[in-house]
Scaffold this motif. Structure first.
Motif, short mmCIF file in Angstrom:
data_model
loop_
_atom_site.label_atom_id
_atom_site.label_comp_id
_atom_site.label_asym_id
_atom_site.label_seq_id
_atom_site.Cartn_x
_atom_site.Cartn_y
_atom_site.Cartn_z
N UNK A 178 -10.98 -3.22 -1.75
CA UNK A 178 -12.20 -2.59 -1.28
C UNK A 178 -11.91 -1.23 -0.67
N UNK A 179 -12.83 -0.31 -0.85
CA UNK A 179 -12.71 1.01 -0.23
C UNK A 179 -13.35 0.98 1.15
N UNK A 180 -12.60 1.46 2.16
CA UNK A 180 -13.16 1.54 3.51
C UNK A 180 -13.16 2.97 4.02
N UNK A 181 -13.10 3.94 3.10
CA UNK A 181 -13.25 5.32 3.54
C UNK A 181 -12.29 6.29 2.89
N UNK A 182 -12.03 7.40 3.57
CA UNK A 182 -11.18 8.46 3.05
C UNK A 182 -10.21 8.92 4.13
N UNK A 183 -9.12 9.56 3.71
CA UNK A 183 -8.12 10.05 4.64
C UNK A 183 -8.48 11.46 5.12
N UNK A 184 -8.47 12.42 4.19
CA UNK A 184 -8.92 13.77 4.52
C UNK A 184 -10.42 13.88 4.28
N UNK A 291 -3.94 10.59 -5.06
CA UNK A 291 -4.74 10.37 -6.28
C UNK A 291 -4.43 9.04 -6.96
N UNK A 292 -5.35 8.59 -7.78
CA UNK A 292 -5.19 7.36 -8.53
C UNK A 292 -3.96 7.45 -9.44
N UNK A 293 -3.19 6.35 -9.47
CA UNK A 293 -2.02 6.24 -10.34
C UNK A 293 -0.96 7.32 -10.08
N UNK A 306 0.31 -3.73 4.61
CA UNK A 306 -0.61 -3.82 5.73
C UNK A 306 -1.10 -2.46 6.21
N UNK A 307 -0.97 -1.43 5.38
CA UNK A 307 -1.55 -0.13 5.72
C UNK A 307 -2.77 0.10 4.84
N UNK A 308 -3.42 1.23 5.09
CA UNK A 308 -4.67 1.50 4.38
C UNK A 308 -4.55 2.52 3.26
N UNK A 309 -3.38 3.03 2.99
CA UNK A 309 -3.28 4.18 2.10
C UNK A 309 -2.68 3.86 0.74
N UNK A 310 -2.73 2.61 0.32
CA UNK A 310 -2.13 2.21 -0.95
C UNK A 310 -2.89 2.77 -2.15
N UNK A 311 -4.18 3.03 -1.99
CA UNK A 311 -4.94 3.65 -3.06
C UNK A 311 -5.28 2.72 -4.21
N UNK A 337 -11.27 15.49 -9.64
CA UNK A 337 -10.91 16.31 -8.47
C UNK A 337 -10.80 15.37 -7.27
N UNK A 338 -9.56 15.12 -6.83
CA UNK A 338 -9.33 14.15 -5.76
C UNK A 338 -9.85 14.63 -4.41
N UNK A 339 -9.53 15.87 -4.04
CA UNK A 339 -9.89 16.37 -2.72
C UNK A 339 -11.39 16.50 -2.51
N UNK A 340 -12.10 16.76 -3.56
CA UNK A 340 -13.55 16.97 -3.42
C UNK A 340 -14.35 15.75 -3.87
N UNK A 341 -14.38 15.53 -5.18
CA UNK A 341 -15.28 14.51 -5.72
C UNK A 341 -14.83 13.10 -5.36
N UNK A 342 -13.56 12.76 -5.66
CA UNK A 342 -13.14 11.37 -5.44
C UNK A 342 -13.17 10.99 -3.97
N UNK A 343 -12.72 11.88 -3.10
CA UNK A 343 -12.76 11.59 -1.67
C UNK A 343 -14.19 11.37 -1.21
#
Length: 358
Positions: A178-184, A291-293, A306-311, A337-343
């Motif tokens: 599940x997605x619980x948000x974004x990093x940047x 980014x994905x993959x 147990x961290x949140x950044x596995x993607x 575009x990871x920084x803009x659209x995907x985030x």
């Protein structure tokens, strides 16, 4: 007049194949197999991808039915009260556990207990659900294209063995997270402390935050409804695949799924909100930092369970399948575009506007 032996031998010889003819036939068959095999493999992968999409649709339907029944979205159930000295940091049920009745797994869910138990089986509190967890396997939680193991072998704690568990028992590992948000923040590739000062995130084994579709129920964050998804359910990622290996630059690989740790699919981990809290860890959810993959960056937050950044990761070529908040399933390519659209797609209320399709 009866035929002579010589005539019969000649007739028999005419119906036989020479060695050269046999070799030619075998070569032709080999060429045909070589031409057809990629098409067969492609058809099989298309069928597996369709089944993966159907899995996500079933999960989406379960989330919506859960919301209809309880007037809130499912969530990871973390440590929800003030911790006292010497108290065990027990793990509650994950969001994958609480939607079991909506996936026609009501009998298994009804056997579970939620008080006086540790779903991750790592403390002095026994896992009173060890038996049902070891027997429960939900096909909807695994992508058929994945080459990763579907089980982890959980070491039972002394407390759990004292109530009848064996030393080791199997538990299902899910391929969906599940997605619980974004990093940047969307539109930026730089980290910001603003959300910490606003009380929506805490720094502890990664960000436990309230920016994404699904939430974490703990001592800080409480229930959430669809109405809180201000960016629109259609434009917000709810769940995505993590069904492929994380690759290093040298070609080595490892399993980095957020659900591969203690308790696997059924545990949330303590998920405590406190600055620098060692037990601010969680499972089966992600805040994509890369980014994905993508290849392993060398940052430990990318590969610890147990961290949140596995993607997100997928075995399907070129991208990852995602369940959106409205229940639809979309294949998002790795070139987004990871920084803009995907985030922005991982934020529920960032109000970031983008014009490109995805």
């Amino acid at each position: 007049m009866p035929s002579s032996p010589h005539r019969r031998m000649n007739l028999a010889a005419r119906h036989a194949f020479t060695l050269i003819e046999l070799l030619v036939v075998i070569a032709i068959i080999g060429v045909m197999v070589g031409l057809l095999l990629p098409a067969v493999q492609s058809a099989r992968e298309a069928a597996r991808r369709m089944q993966c999409s159907n899995n996500l649709k079933q999960i989406g339907l379960a989330i919506h039915n859960y919301h209809d029944a309880f007037k809130q979205m499912p969530a990871n159930h973390g440590f929800d009260h003030t911790h006292t000295s010497g108290e065990p940091w027990v793990s509650g049920p994950s969001w994958l556990t609480v939607i079991l009745p909506q996936l026609e797994q009501g009998p298994a869910f009804e056997q579970m207990v939620f008080e006086g138990t540790d779903f991750s089986d790592t403390t002095t509190v026994p896992n009173r659900n060890w038996e049902v967890m070891s027997k429960l396997e939900v096909p909807t939680y695994n992508c058929p294209s994945s080459a990763l193991e579907r089980k982890r072998f959980q070491s039972a704690s002394d407390a759990t063995q004292a109530i009848g568990a064996p030393e080791v028992y199997p538990i299902q590992i899910p391929d969906y997270v599940a997605s619980v948000g974004y990093y940047n923040p969307p539109g930026s590739n730089e980290f910001s402390w603003d959300r910490y000062y606003a009380g929506t995130a805490t720094w502890s084994w990664g960000w436990l935050q309230d920016d994404g579709f699904l939430s974490i129920l703990n001592n800080k964050f409480q229930k959430r409804r669809f109405a809180s998804v201000l960016d629109g359910l259609t434009n917000t990622i709810a769940v995505g695949e993590h069904s492929a290996f994380l690759y290093h630059f040298d070609g080595t690989q490892e399993d980095s799924r957020p659900g591969r740790g203690p308790g696997a699919a059924w545990a949330a981990r303590p998920s405590y909100f406190e600055w620098g809290a060692y037990y601010g860890m969680t499972a089966n959810v992600t805040v994509p930092r890369y980014p994905n993959n993508s290849l392993f960056s060398g940052n430990w937050t990318q590969n610890m369970e147990h961290t949140l950044h596995n993607g997100f990761r997928s075995q399907h070529l070129g991208g990852v399948q995602f369940l959106m908040g409205d229940g639809s399933v979309r294949f998002i390519t790795d070139s987004i575009d990871f920084d803009k659209i995907f985030t922005a797609l991982n934020g529920r209320a960032d109000r970031y506007v983008f014009k490109q399709d995805f």
